[in-house]
Design a protein around this motif. Structure first.
Motif, PDB file in Angstrom:
ATOM      1  N   MET A 127     -20.467  17.699  27.894  1.00 12.45           N
ATOM      2  CA  MET A 127     -19.277  18.089  27.157  1.00 12.45           C
ATOM      3  C   MET A 127     -18.118  17.156  27.513  1.00 12.45           C
ATOM      4  SD  MET A 127     -19.928  20.679  25.220  1.00 12.45           S
ATOM      5  CE  MET A 127     -18.301  21.367  24.918  1.00 12.45           C
ATOM      6  N   PRO A 128     -17.223  16.850  26.539  1.00 11.07           N
ATOM      7  CA  PRO A 128     -16.056  16.020  26.846  1.00 11.07           C
ATOM      8  C   PRO A 128     -15.202  16.665  27.928  1.00 11.07           C
ATOM      9  CG  PRO A 128     -16.346  16.262  24.472  1.00 11.07           C
ATOM     10  CD  PRO A 128     -17.295  17.217  25.123  1.00 11.07           C
ATOM     11  N   ALA A 129     -14.639  15.842  28.795  1.00 10.26           N
ATOM     12  CA  ALA A 129     -13.827  16.331  29.910  1.00 10.26           C
ATOM     13  C   ALA A 129     -12.370  16.452  29.473  1.00 10.26           C
ATOM     14  CB  ALA A 129     -13.953  15.395  31.101  1.00 10.26           C
ATOM     15  N   THR A 130     -11.906  17.678  29.247  1.00 15.47           N
ATOM     16  CA  THR A 130     -10.512  17.918  28.883  1.00 15.47           C
ATOM     17  C   THR A 130      -9.745  18.320  30.132  1.00 15.47           C
ATOM     18  OG1 THR A 130     -11.085  18.626  26.643  1.00 15.47           O
ATOM     19  CG2 THR A 130      -8.943  19.308  27.482  1.00 15.47           C
ATOM     20  N   HIS A 131      -8.615  17.670  30.353  1.00 20.02           N
ATOM     21  CA  HIS A 131      -7.800  17.912  31.528  1.00 20.02           C
ATOM     22  C   HIS A 131      -6.526  18.638  31.117  1.00 20.02           C
ATOM     23  CE1 HIS A 131     -10.325  15.062  33.846  1.00 20.02           C
ATOM     24  NE2 HIS A 131     -10.400  14.437  32.676  1.00 20.02           N
ATOM     25  N   ALA A 132      -6.047  19.514  31.975  1.00 19.78           N
ATOM     26  CA  ALA A 132      -4.839  20.298  31.678  1.00 19.78           C
ATOM     27  C   ALA A 132      -3.852  20.171  32.820  1.00 19.78           C
ATOM     28  CB  ALA A 132      -5.193  21.763  31.454  1.00 19.78           C
ATOM     29  N   THR A 133      -2.561  20.101  32.463  1.00 18.48           N
ATOM     30  CA  THR A 133      -1.500  20.021  33.463  1.00 18.48           C
ATOM     31  C   THR A 133      -0.383  20.985  33.095  1.00 18.48           C
ATOM     32  OG1 THR A 133      -0.241  18.293  32.325  1.00 18.48           O
ATOM     33  CG2 THR A 133      -1.981  17.575  33.829  1.00 18.48           C
ATOM     34  N   GLU A 134       0.385  21.348  34.097  1.00 14.91           N
ATOM     35  CA  GLU A 134       1.570  22.199  33.883  1.00 14.91           C
ATOM     36  C   GLU A 134       2.705  21.679  34.754  1.00 14.91           C
ATOM     37  OE1 GLU A 134       3.091  26.733  34.916  1.00 14.91           O
ATOM     38  OE2 GLU A 134       1.080  26.462  34.054  1.00 14.91           O
ATOM     39  N   HIS A 135       3.867  21.486  34.140  1.00 12.73           N
ATOM     40  CA  HIS A 135       5.083  21.097  34.842  1.00 12.73           C
ATOM     41  C   HIS A 135       6.176  22.081  34.438  1.00 12.73           C
ATOM     42  CE1 HIS A 135       2.708  17.373  34.747  1.00 12.73           C
ATOM     43  NE2 HIS A 135       3.365  16.999  35.828  1.00 12.73           N
ATOM     44  N   SER A 136       7.093  22.363  35.343  1.00  9.57           N
ATOM     45  CA  SER A 136       8.155  23.308  35.014  1.00  9.57           C
ATOM     46  C   SER A 136       9.431  22.960  35.771  1.00  9.57           C
ATOM     47  CB  SER A 136       7.736  24.744  35.358  1.00  9.57           C
ATOM     48  OG  SER A 136       7.519  24.898  36.748  1.00  9.57           O
ATOM     49  N   ILE A 137      10.539  23.520  35.280  1.00 10.70           N
ATOM     50  CA  ILE A 137      11.839  23.306  35.915  1.00 10.70           C
ATOM     51  C   ILE A 137      12.744  24.464  35.551  1.00 10.70           C
ATOM     52  CG2 ILE A 137      12.991  22.063  34.032  1.00 10.70           C
ATOM     53  CD1 ILE A 137      13.966  20.056  36.186  1.00 10.70           C
ATOM     54  N   THR A 138      13.691  24.776  36.425  1.00 10.62           N
ATOM     55  CA  THR A 138      14.703  25.794  36.155  1.00 10.62           C
ATOM     56  C   THR A 138      15.989  25.106  35.737  1.00 10.62           C
ATOM     57  OG1 THR A 138      13.724  27.332  37.753  1.00 10.62           O
ATOM     58  CG2 THR A 138      16.017  27.718  37.116  1.00 10.62           C
ATOM     59  N   VAL A 139      16.577  25.594  34.650  1.00 10.58           N
ATOM     60  CA  VAL A 139      17.761  24.971  34.062  1.00 10.58           C
ATOM     61  C   VAL A 139      18.893  25.992  34.022  1.00 10.58           C
ATOM     62  CG1 VAL A 139      18.707  23.792  32.043  1.00 10.58           C
ATOM     63  CG2 VAL A 139      16.288  23.510  32.641  1.00 10.58           C
ATOM     64  N   ALA A 140      20.066  25.604  34.539  1.00  9.44           N
ATOM     65  CA  ALA A 140      21.230  26.497  34.548  1.00  9.44           C
ATOM     66  C   ALA A 140      21.947  26.422  33.205  1.00  9.44           C
ATOM     67  CB  ALA A 140      22.164  26.124  35.688  1.00  9.44           C
ATOM     68  N   ALA A 141      21.246  26.883  32.180  1.00 12.39           N
ATOM     69  CA  ALA A 141      21.805  26.909  30.821  1.00 12.39           C
ATOM     70  C   ALA A 141      21.048  27.970  30.036  1.00 12.39           C
ATOM     71  CB  ALA A 141      21.673  25.548  30.147  1.00 12.39           C
ATOM     72  N   PRO A 142      21.670  28.538  29.007  1.00 12.00           N
ATOM     73  CA  PRO A 142      21.003  29.580  28.212  1.00 12.00           C
ATOM     74  C   PRO A 142      19.763  29.040  27.505  1.00 12.00           C
ATOM     75  CG  PRO A 142      23.377  29.564  27.798  1.00 12.00           C
ATOM     76  CD  PRO A 142      23.067  28.326  28.589  1.00 12.00           C
ATOM     77  N   PRO A 143      18.761  29.889  27.313  1.00 12.66           N
ATOM     78  CA  PRO A 143      17.531  29.443  26.644  1.00 12.66           C
ATOM     79  C   PRO A 143      17.767  28.837  25.261  1.00 12.66           C
ATOM     80  CG  PRO A 143      17.175  31.567  27.685  1.00 12.66           C
ATOM     81  CD  PRO A 143      18.641  31.279  27.809  1.00 12.66           C
ATOM     82  N   ALA A 144      18.734  29.370  24.506  1.00  9.93           N
ATOM     83  CA  ALA A 144      18.982  28.853  23.161  1.00  9.93           C
ATOM     84  C   ALA A 144      19.448  27.399  23.207  1.00  9.93           C
ATOM     85  CB  ALA A 144      20.017  29.707  22.439  1.00  9.93           C
TER      86      ALA A 144
END
Length: 321
Positions: free
Chosen positions: A1-18
């Protein structure tokens, strides 16, 4: 089967989600926010209120080279998510997709999650390592830039501005384009360019390393990437190395036939000032308004000089024809 790789990056931002989501959704503005992004063509646009699908052509740097690919995005403003999938990847990527998620933390700040999944052509291990480095580097850079832009709040309106200068040319659009495209000849053609090294990753994708002479005699070095569209009379660029007062500078040259034998050529600039750089360059009491005026004058002077020489070049070419 093809090798699919997954990554996750995140950050906290001092601003409203909108606010954060708005910067992610405004993909045409990405070159002014995200360091790796050079240019985005929006081929199909989504409804800004209800969301939906977008089709994009994106040029961005990865591992020191400019890559171009076509992507489809699905925007969901209510959920504050953006799904993306490359429909025409650039080798060595066989497939690439992911998602932006903007989550409310409940205290006026946001958590941004950036997911990727990818596969290399022929599952080549060397290509997988190359893609992994590019995804990791660009994800960290994009999240940090998103945080900086969002946390500027209302100050961003003072730091970010757009302006243009134009010339009407009694010449052919092709001659105007030729003058702007052959930037390697600018040191011989333009008085304010003292040195310019130009290389191409591929036809139409140019790297420029340029020394520009100011009216006071000082010389400033900038490096840029340009993407040239001869069929559209358009050259877009992004400076990778900018003067100290700026944090970002993108621009474009547009050539528009007017239908009466003349063309209008316009130089557009999109600039983001760096508050700390402004104080370093202009003094501790300098204001964004003062910096805007100085940057506008400096960039506009050089652009206007280039426009005048392009006009003379094209008009002399027509006179000789």
């Amino acid at each position: 089967m093809p090798a699919t790789h997954a990554t996750e990056h995140s950050i906290t931002v001092a601003a409203p989600p909108a606010v954060v989501y708005g910067l992610i959704a405004d993909v045409a503005g990405w070159p002014a926010v995200f360091g790796p992004t050079v240019h985005v063509d929006v081929l199909e646009e989504a409804d800004p209120e209800r969301g939906g699908e977008q089709l994009l052509r994106i040029w961005a740097t990865a591992n020191g080279r400019v890559r171009a690919w076509t992507s489809r995005r699905v925007l969901d403003p209510a959920a504050r998510t953006v799904l993306f999938r490359q429909t025409v990847p650039a080798a060595p990527v066989a497939s690439m997709g992911g998602e932006w998620r903007v989550e409310s933390t409940g205290d006026g700040t946001s958590r941004v999650v950036l997911l990727h999944d990818y596969r290399a052509v022929d599952d080549d291990p060397a290509a997988e390592e190359l893609i992994a480095r590019a995804v990791d580097r660009n994800s960290h850079a994009e999240l940090a830039a998103l945080k900086e832009a969002a946390e500027q709040g209302e100050l961003r309106d003072e730091l970010h501005f757009v302006f243009s200068d134009s010339e009407t040319v009694a010449g052919d659009a092709g001659d105007v384009y030729a003058f702007l495209d052959r930037a390697d000849l600018w040191p011989q053609r333009l008085p304010h360019v003292s040195r310019l090294d130009l290389t191409e990753d591929e036809p139409g994708v140019q790297h420029m390393d340029m020394d520009t002479r100011s009216p006071d005699g000082s010389v400033h070095n900038t490096t840029s990437i340009r993407v040239c569209f001869a069929d559209r009379g358009l050259i877009v660029y992004k400076q990778l190395k900018v003067p100290v007062a700026m944090s970002g500078h993108t621009g474009r040259w547009e050539i528009e036939p007017l239908g009466d034998g003349t063309v209008r050529v316009t130089s557009w600039h999109t600039v983001t000032l760096d508050p700390e750089g402004v104080r370093t360059a202009l003094g501790a009491e300098a204001t964004p308004a003062e910096a805007r005026a100085l940057v506008r004058k400096a960039l506009g002077t050089n652009s206007s000089t280039t426009l005048r020489h392009a006009r003379r070049f094209a008009e002399e070419a027509r006179a000789r024809a």
